[in-house]
Design a protein around this motif. Structure first.
Motif, mmCIF file in Angstrom:
data_model
loop_
_atom_site.group_PDB
_atom_site.id
_atom_site.type_symbol
_atom_site.label_atom_id
_atom_site.label_comp_id
_atom_site.label_asym_id
_atom_site.label_seq_id
_atom_site.Cartn_x
_atom_site.Cartn_y
_atom_site.Cartn_z
ATOM 1 N N SER A 99 38.586 47.279 36.794
ATOM 2 C CA SER A 99 39.810 47.859 35.973
ATOM 3 C C SER A 99 40.730 47.693 37.046
ATOM 4 N N PHE A 100 40.891 47.243 38.614
ATOM 5 C CA PHE A 100 41.725 47.756 38.830
ATOM 6 C C PHE A 100 42.540 45.703 38.283
ATOM 7 N N GLY A 101 41.856 45.296 38.191
ATOM 8 C CA GLY A 101 42.686 44.031 37.760
ATOM 9 C C GLY A 101 43.780 44.483 36.179
ATOM 10 N N ALA A 148 36.653 36.200 42.351
ATOM 11 C CA ALA A 148 36.732 37.423 41.823
ATOM 12 C C ALA A 148 37.822 38.077 42.263
ATOM 13 N N LEU A 149 38.065 37.981 43.436
ATOM 14 C CA LEU A 149 38.867 39.016 44.784
ATOM 15 C C LEU A 149 39.645 37.887 44.702
ATOM 16 N N TYR A 150 39.194 36.367 44.773
ATOM 17 C CA TYR A 150 40.900 35.725 45.244
ATOM 18 C C TYR A 150 41.689 35.523 43.931
ATOM 19 N N CYS A 151 41.370 34.641 42.577
ATOM 20 C CA CYS A 151 41.937 35.105 41.820
ATOM 21 C C CYS A 151 42.785 36.316 41.546
ATOM 22 N N LEU A 152 42.314 37.768 41.617
ATOM 23 C CA LEU A 152 43.232 38.721 41.553
ATOM 24 C C LEU A 152 43.943 39.058 42.590
ATOM 25 N N VAL A 153 44.013 38.074 43.844
ATOM 26 C CA VAL A 153 44.968 37.657 45.358
ATOM 27 C C VAL A 153 45.747 37.043 44.153
ATOM 28 N N ILE A 192 42.930 32.788 33.951
ATOM 29 C CA ILE A 192 41.437 32.386 35.207
ATOM 30 C C ILE A 192 41.582 33.546 35.870
ATOM 31 N N GLU A 193 42.441 34.664 35.703
ATOM 32 C CA GLU A 193 42.784 36.222 36.752
ATOM 33 C C GLU A 193 41.287 37.258 35.770
ATOM 34 N N LYS A 194 41.780 36.944 33.775
ATOM 35 C CA LYS A 194 40.232 37.553 33.487
ATOM 36 C C LYS A 194 39.376 37.451 33.837
ATOM 37 N N PHE A 195 38.627 35.998 33.579
ATOM 38 C CA PHE A 195 37.779 35.045 33.571
ATOM 39 C C PHE A 195 37.098 35.503 34.779
ATOM 40 N N GLY A 196 37.726 35.158 36.460
ATOM 41 C CA GLY A 196 37.265 35.690 37.628
ATOM 42 C C GLY A 196 36.594 36.711 37.107
ATOM 43 N N LEU A 197 37.434 37.553 37.368
ATOM 44 C CA LEU A 197 36.818 39.581 36.800
ATOM 45 C C LEU A 197 35.739 39.687 35.998
ATOM 46 N N VAL A 198 35.718 39.031 35.265
ATOM 47 C CA VAL A 198 34.278 39.402 34.013
ATOM 48 C C VAL A 198 33.420 38.198 34.586
ATOM 49 N N GLN A 199 33.665 37.114 34.750
ATOM 50 C CA GLN A 199 32.000 36.845 35.205
ATOM 51 C C GLN A 199 31.122 37.471 36.463
#
Length: 419
Positions: free
Chosen positions: A97-99, A214-219, A161-168
């Protein structure tokens, strides 16, 4: 005998701390729930930007979920595993949700794709016109390694990539939570036990890697878009949210390690109780931080052409000049349009329906992206077997033709010799 005495000593130690700890934790939970529910209700009443606020409410709801489950687990340790599963599942959803909130603040996915593509063109010096001469090396520049080194040049692939990292992480967290529940039913989960005969260390390794990714993708996404996100003061929001995720996860791992090394008694109730007690305190701190970080003030006013009540604020001041002894009077007038209150029911309906549709779409897209390479691999294997079977058939046909030719030649030669 010494083992029995140590166990009874740890149990008595837990009983002595149980009641005062529960009272103190309950006070912090009351503060956390009061502030969080008040802030959520404010957003639901000033629901003027659904694209952003639906995700803000989802992030804010993390505090009541964590606080309620922690106090229930502390009150009744038998509920600790079920509460931990629900808490872990919602933690993954809150990170997603934050992403999504950051993407909404940038104007939505189309605006983000356009922004990222423009940044990529600037770095790669790619012509704006598609028909212009394109440098084929530009596509090679968009390799996965540049996600770690130069994420700016990835363009729209960075959003993927960012969405994939959070959803996975959301999917794996949910799956691992239910696996933990099943393993606990069979008595082989071993919560907090770093023994390879239990399932806990394996799930901890998988979740640790998934969360870090996931956090790295968000960063990385934040590093590329932080200049455009300055109006919402993203750093404070990012730190306040990331602190909750990191504190709860690494806090649990740290307590488990302290227990493994004998720094704290190896009483299961004491370990889970300490985790829940600290979480209750942290949620009260997080609720106070959210009051300032996710304030409803930006959403209480709307453009004058839409609707609302106009409020004017006049500011007066004096400006003194060295040349003139008479101070000049300055007056500024700021016009604000106060938005009328929105229906809480309609706001909740939009969050559930629209937000749910968004989540399902991203989950399906992520599963398809993950299955893509698998399908390609299976297709290549099938093609390889097909080619081998065709080649073997062709070889068999050639060998049979050779045998026929040899047989014909033998017959001819035998007839010639007979004559």
């Amino acid at each position: 005998m010494a083992v029995i005495n140590s166990i009874s000593g740890s149990e008595s130690f837990y009983r002595e701390l149980y009641r005062p700890g529960l009272i103190i934790a309950g006070c912090f939970v009351a503060v956390a729930l009061s502030l969080s529910i008040f802030l959520i209700f404010q957003h639901l009443r000033s629901y003027t930007n659904p694209a952003e606020q639906k995700w803000i409410v989802a992030v804010l709801f993390m505090v009541p979920v964590y606080a309620t489950e922690s106090i229930l687990s502390l009150w009744n340790p038998k509920l600790s595993l079920a509460c931990d599963i629900l808490r872990n599942c919602y933690e993954a959803f809150a990170l997603y949700s934050f992403g999504s909130y950051l993407v909404a603040c940038l104007g939505g996915e189309r605006s983000v794709i356009e922004l990222l593509e423009n940044e990529s063109r600037k770095l790669l010096r790619k012509p704006l016109l598609e028909g212009a001469s394109e440098n084929p090396t530009n596509e090679k520049e968009r390799s996965i390694w540049n996600f770690f080194l130069k994420p700016c040049i990835l363009g729209k692939d960075l959003l993927t990539i960012e969405k994939f990292g959070l959803v996975q992480y959301m999917i794996l967290k949910t799956v691992c939570a239910f696996l933990a529940f099943l393993l606990e039913l069979f008595g082989v989960y071993g919560d907090g036990e770093f023994k390879w005969s239990y399932g806990y260390p394996y799930l901890a390794v998988v979740l640790n890697f998934s969360q870090m990714w996931a956090l790295y993708c968000l960063v990385q996404f934040y590093n590329v878009t932080h200049e455009r996100l300055q109006p919402i003061k993203p750093l404070a929001k990012f730190i306040s949210f990331k602190a909750i995720v990191f504190a709860t996860w690494w806090q649990g791992v740290g307590i488990a390690l302290l227990r493994a090394f004998g720094a704290i008694p190896k009483e299961g109730k004491l370990q889970t109780g300490l985790q829940d007690f600290l979480t209750c305190i942290e949620m009260a701190i997080a609720a106070v931080a959210h009051m300032f970080v996710f304030s409803t003030e930006p959403y209480q006013y709307v453009p004058a052409i839409e609707y609302g009540r106009v409020a004017s604020e006049t500011t007066k001041g004096e400006l003194k000049s060295e040349e003139s002894k008479t101070p000049a009077l300055l007056e500024t007038q700021e016009t604000k349009v106060e938005a009328p209150g929105t229906s809480v029911t309609e706001s909740v309906q939009d969050i559930v329906l629209e937000g749910g549709h968004h989540v399902v779409r991203d989950v399906v897209l992520t599963i398809n992206q993950a299955m893509g390479p698998v399908e390609k691999g299976v297709t290549k294997i099938q093609e390889t077997f097909h080619h081998r079977s065709v080649d073997s058939d062709e070889k068999e046909e050639e060998s049979s033709e050779l045998k026929v030719e040899e047989h014909v030649e033998e017959n001819l030669t035998s007839e010639i010799h007979n004559h």
